[in-house]
Write an enzyme that holds these catalytic residues in place. Sequence first.
Site, short mmCIF file in Angstrom:
data_model
loop_
_atom_site.label_atom_id
_atom_site.label_comp_id
_atom_site.label_asym_id
_atom_site.label_seq_id
_atom_site.Cartn_x
_atom_site.Cartn_y
_atom_site.Cartn_z
N ASP A 152 0.79 -1.20 0.03
CA ASP A 152 0.09 0.07 0.15
C ASP A 152 0.97 1.33 0.07
O ASP A 152 2.19 1.19 0.01
CB ASP A 152 -1.02 -0.01 1.12
CG ASP A 152 -2.36 0.45 0.72
OD1 ASP A 152 -2.34 1.37 0.06
OD2 ASP A 152 -3.25 -0.08 1.61
N ASP A 233 -9.91 3.83 -3.84
CA ASP A 233 -10.53 2.66 -3.50
C ASP A 233 -11.89 2.73 -4.19
O ASP A 233 -12.55 3.51 -4.52
CB ASP A 233 -10.84 2.81 -1.86
CG ASP A 233 -9.35 2.22 -1.14
OD1 ASP A 233 -8.44 2.18 -2.03
OD2 ASP A 233 -9.45 2.39 0.01
#
Length: 436
Positions: A152, A233
Site C-alpha cells: 500500500d 478505493d
Amino acid sequence: MRANLGMSLPVMAATAAAIVSPDGTGRLPALGWNSWNEYACDISEDVFIRVADLFVEYGLQELGYEYVNIDDCWSNRELRRDNVTGRIIPDYVKFPSGIHGVAEQIHARGLKLGIYSDAGTLTCGGFEGSLGFEQTDAETFTEWGVDYLKYDNCNVPEEWTDEYIFYPEHTDNAVPPPGYWYGDSRTAERYNAMRDALLDQNRTVQYSLCAWGHARVETWGNETGHSWRMWGDIVPEWKGQYTYSWGLVPIITQAARHWNDTDFWGHNDWDMLEVGNGNLTLAESRTHFAMWAAFKSPLIIGTRLEGITQPVLDILRNKELIEFNQDPVYGVGVRPFNYGCHIPIPNNETEHPPSHYVGSSTKGIHLFLINSYESERSIEVAFEEVPGLRGLGEDEEYIVHDMWTGKDIGVFKGSYTAAIESHDTAALRITTIHGE
Ligand SMILES: *[C@@H]1O[C@H](CO)[C@@H](O)[C@H](O)[C@H]1NC(C)=O
Ligand SMILES: *[C@@H]1O[C@H](CO)[C@@H](O)[C@H](O)[C@H]1NC(C)=O
Ligand SMILES: *[C@@H]1O[C@H](CO)[C@@H](O)[C@H](O)[C@H]1NC(C)=O
Ligand SMILES: *[C@@H]1O[C@H](CO)[C@@H](O)[C@H](O)[C@H]1NC(C)=O
Ligand SMILES: *[C@@H]1O[C@H](CO)[C@@H](O)[C@H](O)[C@H]1NC(C)=O
Ligand SMILES: *[C@@H]1O[C@H](CO)[C@@H](O)[C@H](O)[C@H]1NC(C)=O
C-alpha cells in the site's frame, strides 16, 4: 543472477522488461480473496482458514481462485517490531498460530497466502509499514511462507514525496520536463526497493502494487510488480465518490481510458471486487464482475463467503468470464469502440462509460455492452463496426453466444441487438458459422 530464484529480473534494456517468474506467477491476473472490503480490521486466523475451506467447497479453487489474502491490521500495533531481530510482530490474539501457522494451513489446502504491507512508515490503518525495512520484511514474509504481497501507499514521509506529483484523480498535476520518466520518481523507488528485496528471497511472491495510479504507475509498473492499482478505493455503489473512494462507473470509465496498459505479466488493478457487498444489485454486480474480468484486472473476491447467496456465487463462478480473464494466448483486455476509442473520453465523464467493448480470446471475439442508464435499453451492434469482424462481408453469418447463460442465442446477419437491463452488461462471444 542467483540460481534458484523464485523470480528473476531480466537485464534491464531500454524497453520495459517485466518480472518474469519461471513458474508463470503473475503472467495472468491474480485470482483470490481479500479481507478488507468485508472485514476491514475485524480479522482473525479463522476468517482465512474458513475462506480456504469454502474455496474448496464452493468449487472456487477449481476455477482458479488461489490466493487467500490478509489485508491491513494483522500485526501488533503496540510492539510493532521485535527489538532484537527488527521483524514485524504479528498480532497473536488475532493469529494464535502466527502468520507462518496460517500459511501452513492454507498451503495444506492447496492454496496460497497473501499478506499486506505499506511503502511508508505506517500502513493505512496505522500499523507498522515497510519503508526502510524492505529486506527484513521480505525475508520475514517469505520465511513465513507468504506467496503474495499487497503493498500500500499510506504515510509516505515528506522526503519521499515525488518531485512531480501525479494523482490520476487530479486535474492540476505538476507538469514534468519533456522526456521525464515517472520510473525515476520516488514512488517508483519505494516500490522498487521492495521488489529488489523480494527478488533476493528464494520464494516466488506475486507483487501487487497498491500505488493508486500515482506517478503514472502504469508506465513503470511492469518492471516493478505483477499488478498495480490505478485509482482510489472502490465502494459497493454504482456511481459517485466518497473522499478517496469511488463507485463502479467512474472506475470503469478510467479503466476504458487505460485499456492498453495491461498485458501478460503486468496488469492494471481496478481494486478488489465488491460483488456481494453493499447495495449493488445483481445487474450492477454482473457489470462489475464482467468488466473487471474483461479489463484483465486481478479478480480478488471481497465478500463474506459464509451465507453467500446463490446468484452472487454464480456471478463469481462464471467460468467463461474467468476464462476470458485468464486466457493463455491473449494478454490484452477489452477496448472500447464506437465511443471512447478514437474520441477521447471527456475528463468530466463519471456516469456513462463507453458502452461498447471488444476483445479477443482463444474462443473468439467477445463483446461487452454496458447499459449505464436508469432504464432498460436496446443496444445494437453492427458486425461491420466491430474490430476483428470488420471486412468479413455483409453476408457473413455469426453465432452470438451469451457468456452469462453459457448458451448460444442464435445466428445473426448484419447486426445483433441486445436488450439490456438498467446497469447490466451483456457479455457475448461472436464466432462465424464456419467456427472462426
Ligand atoms: C524488547 O522487547 C521486549 C518485549 O518483546 C521487552 O520486554 C524488552 O524490554 C524490550 N527491550 C528494549 C531494550 O526495549
Ligand atoms: C530454494 O528453494 C527451493 C525450493 O523450496 C529449494 O529446493 C532450494 O534448496 C532453495 N535454495 C536455496 C539457495 O536456499
Ligand atoms: C495505448 O494507446 C495509445 C493511443 O491509443 C498510444 O498512444 C499508447 O502508446 C498505447 N500504449 C501502449 C502501451 O500500447
Ligand atoms: C510486460 O512485460 C512483458 C515481458 O517483457 C511483456 O510481454 C508485456 O507485454 C508487458 N506488459 C505490459 C503491460 O507492458
Ligand atoms: C444503500 O442505499 C441506501 C438508500 O438507497 C443508502 O442510504 C445507504 O447508504 C446505502 N448503503 C450502502 C452500503 O451503500
Ligand atoms: C462535461 O463538460 C462538457 C463541456 O464543458 C459539458 O457539455 C458536459 O455536460 C459535461 N458533462 C458532465 C457529465 O458533467
